[in-house]
Structures are given as C-alpha cells and as structure tokens.
Design an enzyme around this catalytic site. Structure first.
Site: not given
Ligand code: ARG
Length: 556
Positions: A144, A138, A141
């Site tokens: 991130h 994905k 963005h």
């Molecule tokens: N992969 C998730 C996203 O892009 C963020 C993860 C954040 N960390 C967690 N432990 N939930 O939204």
C-alpha cells in the site's frame, strides 16, 4: 520562449527531407554524456526516420546518414554536424546553448521541461488514477505504501503535463472483515479508544476477534450474521460500519498529509454492493454468466472453458466478489468522469485480476476497456519498524523521522534546528522515495533501512556538463510520462545534485567579480529550480536551506 533546439534541427531536416518538423522531433534525442570523450548534443536516429518513411527498400543506413549530413548546413544554432552509428549528430553553439538553457529555466520556473516541444500538441486528457487503496481495519502494508507513492507520482506527472487528474482511493471497506469487526467491537471494543486512535483500535479488535472466531464457533457465527445484516442494509449495523469507515478516513487523511498525498475521492468496495448486482444482471442478459454446480457464477473469458481464464463473479449466496465490484466501479467511473485513461496502481500480484476485469468489460461491450491500464510494481520484503512488521503507514513515517533525527544527531551540527522533526521527516521521506524509485517499479527488492539512509557515492561527473544535463530535463520527463517509471527523473536529479555539488565547490560566488558572481548565481538558481520541480513531481517536498540542518552537506 521555447528554446527548441530540437525544433531548430527538425526545421533544417524538414527542408531537406520534405517532411513536417513535427514528425521529426521525436526522432531527435539528447546524446548521453560521456566523461571520456566530447560528444554531440543531439542525434537524429536514421532508423526511426526510415520507420516514418514508406520507402521499404532500406538502403544502407550508414550511407543514408552520410548523405543526409552532407545536405545539412551549420547555422547560428548548430555549430557542428557529423555522423555516428546510424545517426546524424549535432553540436549546438556553446554560448547560445548555455545562455538559452539558463534563461529558459529561470523564465519557465515550475513549468521548465514541461513546455518542451516534446509535449507540444499533446491533447489534454481526463485521467483517473486509483492508488493507495488500503483495507479498513487491516494492515497498511508496504504494498500500500508503494501504491501510495507511485500513484502520487503518476498523478503529479500527468497533472504537470496539463491533464485533468482525478485521484481516487478505493478502500477495502466491505466484506467479511466487517462482520468480524462489528462482532468484535461489540465484544471488546472501546468507544474512547475508537475515537482517539481508530486505526490502531480497529486493528486490535480485528486481530482479537479473528483469534476468538477460530476457537469459538459462536463468535464466527455472530460475525457471519453481522455481515448478513450489513448486506441486507440493517440500519444499526450500517451505522457502526459507517462510524468505522469515517473515523478511519479522517485518520488516513491526516497521515497522508504527512506524505504530501491527497485524494479527490474516497471511494471503496462498499459503494458497489448494489451496482454489482446490476452488473450480474447485465452479464446474465448478455449470456455471459455461467452458473456452476456449487451455485456460484463465473465468466468464461476464453470461451472454451480453459480453467485459467475463468473468473468467479458471484458467490453461492448471490453476493458479489472483488472482481464484480471492480467491474461495477469501472462502469460507474466511466459514467461519472467519462475518462480518457484510468490507471490502477497495485502490486504485480493483482496483474491477472486486472487483466480479467478489463477483458470482462470488453466482452460486455465496453470499448473503453482499452482506456484502463494497470501499473504493477514489485514486492518489497522485510520492511520492519521498531514495532515489528509494518501495520500502519504512520509507523513507517515515525520510523523514518526517528532514524533521520538520529542521523542528524550523529553529525556535529553547530546550530540548533528550528524544526528538527519536520526537517528529519522531509529529508527521510526523500531518502525513502528515492531508494524505492531508483529501480524498475516491477522489480522486487529486499528492504533495508541502510539502503534508505546510505551515504551517497560520488559519481564525479564534470562540471562543464552541467548545462547540457539541465537541457535534457524535458526528455527525462518525457520518458517517465511514457512508461510511468520514476527512475528516469530520479537518476537525473541525483546526477544534477552531484554536478551542483562540484560546481558549488569550484564556482565561488563570494569574492568573484560582479558579472561572474551574477552568472554563477543564475546557474545555481536554475539548478535549484529544476531540482525542486523534479522533487515535487516525485512527491517530495523540497527543503528550504534556512530550515535545514547546517551539517547537512556532510551527509550527502
Ligand atoms: N484494497 C486492495 C488491496 O489491498 C487494493 C485495491 C486495488 N484497486 C482495485 N480497484 N481493485 O489489495
């Protein structure tokens, strides 16, 4: 040697007040610099002192401050004592202040500011910082990107303060997207493209298969089946998934390196597929798991059915959800690291999610849920590159590099740079990080490249405050370590840079008598050392002047 002006003041106070100096140090703070008037160097807040005292009668604060000031004496360190608004003010012997500060900056080197009495007695902790955490296939963005630079900053700061830090990247590497991706790759994937540019190719496949699945039910069905196979542990499906994951991580590592960011562990949601099932069993055994008519299962956090505090933890087909996997991950990390603190860095959209996760851990009986902390940040809109919206971290880095190269080219530089690309990237990254870190992390803002690369207005702060500014670096670190906001360090470094620029113009080294030249050189060395320390904490690699652009000074 600890310069410890705060400690010297605290020792004097301790004799008069009959309190241990350690209890007094945090009530003493540096006085903000004023260009208009001469101010003291440190002040004791009488209010904060009284908070420590159990005497609640609270007589007039100003009278207290006066009385206290009368009892104190000037000595070799303190040259002047006065009172301010609910404070007792201290001025430090100028010569001693200048000498000690410069000596200390040089002596402590990269540890300057961190050896301060503000941090003494701070127990060494084990701290897990989870940040960046993009989703495989994905978009990477801007959220991130912010998580990456903010998390890196927090980890750097904690490490610099002597804590043991574990940096975790928790990838979005499981879920329906892999059903789609598996099917998509079988339909229109290319092995060579996957090998040569995995992130790009997986993203293309993902976009295409999403389109197909919307029009063609059989594609959607195939995707569902593929994911089912993954969930059931089908070897072939899993090996394709593994390949996607491995190649993506390889690429991430390469790109993070350009940012100066690394991780101790590449974890991910996929790790917690089975452990999530254990969590569900545990919830059930504790009577916390409520089945709904739809066949899903929820945890009621309010205990009274308030729909806003219900968290779904199981789908109707028995599989886990994002929150379930986070529960499993937290429990697993506690087992593995026995951490004192765990920090999650994501945008504020996930605030409720983390609150719910922490609360569920608590009602499951894990007292250490209190050690978990979410550091949220605001949403940034409108970050675009030449290719459009941000899809890959690498695009942002390339854009920064390109724009900075253009900036550099527009300034008439006489000499050619040895490594213009690298210089442009480092300086550009510094620009990006600083504009992002200037404000409160929680504030939203609209992104603009002009804001990143704007030429800086001069604050015109006077040179003679330089040494005092230098002296306050520890307080700035302390503030940032308390609230995780990098802006304290950023504004300090920027002010220091301006001061240094003024000093550079006024205090010539060339043609000065040797002892004057030596002293001035000492000053600039100290400034450079503090700037480097601060920048490294923020995640910026300091440039060597030799390799940087000769016309650079014209840009700042
Ligand atoms: N992969 C998730 C996203 O892009 C963020 C993860 C954040 N960390 C967690 N432990 N939930 O939204």
């Amino acid at each position: 040697m600890a310069c410890g002006f705060r400690r010297a003041i605290a020792c004097q106070l301790s004799r008069v007040l009959n309190l241990p100096p350690e209890n007094l140090i945090t009530s003493i703070s540096a006085v903000p610099i004023s260009q208009k008037e001469e101010v003291a160097d440190f002040q004791l807040s009488v209010d904060s002192l009284l908070e420590k005292d159990n005497d609640h009668s609270r007589p007039d604060i100003q009278v207290q401050a006066k009385r206290l000031a009368e009892k104190l004496r000037c000595d070799t360190v303190v040259s002047e004592i006065s009172t301010g608004q609910r404070t007792v003010n201290f001025k430090i012997n100028r010569e001693l202040l200048t000498k000690t500060v410069l000596q200390q900056v040089i002596e402590d080197g990269s540890k300057y500011g961190l050896k301060s009495e503000l941090f003494s007695g701070l127990p060494q902790k084990k701290i897990v910082v989870e940040f960046s955490s993009p989703n495989v296939a994905k978009k990477f963005h801007v959220g991130h990107l912010r998580s990456t630079i903010i998390g890196n900053f927090i980890a750097n700061l904690k490490e610099a303060l002597g804590h043991q830090v574990i940096r975790i990247n928790y990838l979005g590497d499981w879920g329906m997207q892999f059903g789609l991706l598996g099917t998509g790759f079988q339909l229109f994937g290319y092995e060579e493209k996957l090998q040569s540019n995995p992130l790009q190719h997986l993203f293309e496949v993902y976009v295409q298969v999403n389109k197909e699945a919307a029009d063609d039910k059989s594609v959607a069905k195939a995707a569902q089946e593929f994911f089912q196979r993954l969930e059931l542990g089908d070897v072939q499906a899993l090996s394709l998934w593994q390949k996607f994951r491995d190649l993506s991580i390889e690429e991430y590592i390469r790109v993070y390196k350009r940012l100066g960011v690394y991780f101790d562990e590449y974890s991910g949601e996929s790790f917690y597929r089975e452990k999530s099932q254990e969590v569900l069993k545990l919830l059930e055994s504790k009577g916390l798991l409520l089945k709904t008519i739809k066949g899903t299962a929820v945890v009621d956090l309010s205990g009274n059915g308030d729909p806003s505090s219900i968290c779904t933890v199981m789908r109707s087909d028995g599989t886990s959800l994002y929150a379930t996997r986070d529960l499993a991950a937290a429990i697993d990390r506690m087992d593995k690291y026995n951490f004192d603190t765990m920090i999650y860095v994501t945008d504020k959209g996930q605030e409720k999610h983390f609150q719910q996760v922490f609360q569920m851990l608590k009602i499951m009986g894990y007292d250490w849920a209190e050690r978990c902390q979410h550091v949220p940040f605001g949403v940034v809109q409108g970050m675009k590159t030449r290719r459009g919206d941000v899809t890959f971290l690498e695009d942002v880095l390339n854009e920064i590099q390109l724009r900075m190269l253009q900036n550099m080219a527009s300034i008439k530089t006489t000499k050619e740079l040895k490594n213009p690309q690298e210089t442009a990237e480092r300086v550009g990254l510094a620009a990006l990080i600083i504009q992002d870190f200037k404000g409160l992390l929680l504030s939203d803002y609209k992104f603009s490249w002009d804001r990143v690369f704007q030429s800086r207005g001069d604050t015109g702060v006077f040179l003679q405050y330089t040494h005092a500014r230098l002296h306050r670096f520890d307080e700035v670190l302390y503030k940032s370590s308390q609230d995780f906001q990098p802006r304290h360090i950023v504004s300090y470094l920027l002010t220091l840079s301006h001061l240094a620029a003024v000093a550079h113009k006024t205090l010539q080294i060339k043609d000065s008598p040797p002892e004057v030249a030596g002293a001035r050189l000492h000053l600039f060395k100290a400034v450079r050392s503090v700037l480097a320390n601060g920048m490294k904490l923020l995640g910026i690699t300091p440039m060597e002047f030799r390799s940087c652009c000769p016309g650079w000074s014209a840009m700042v």
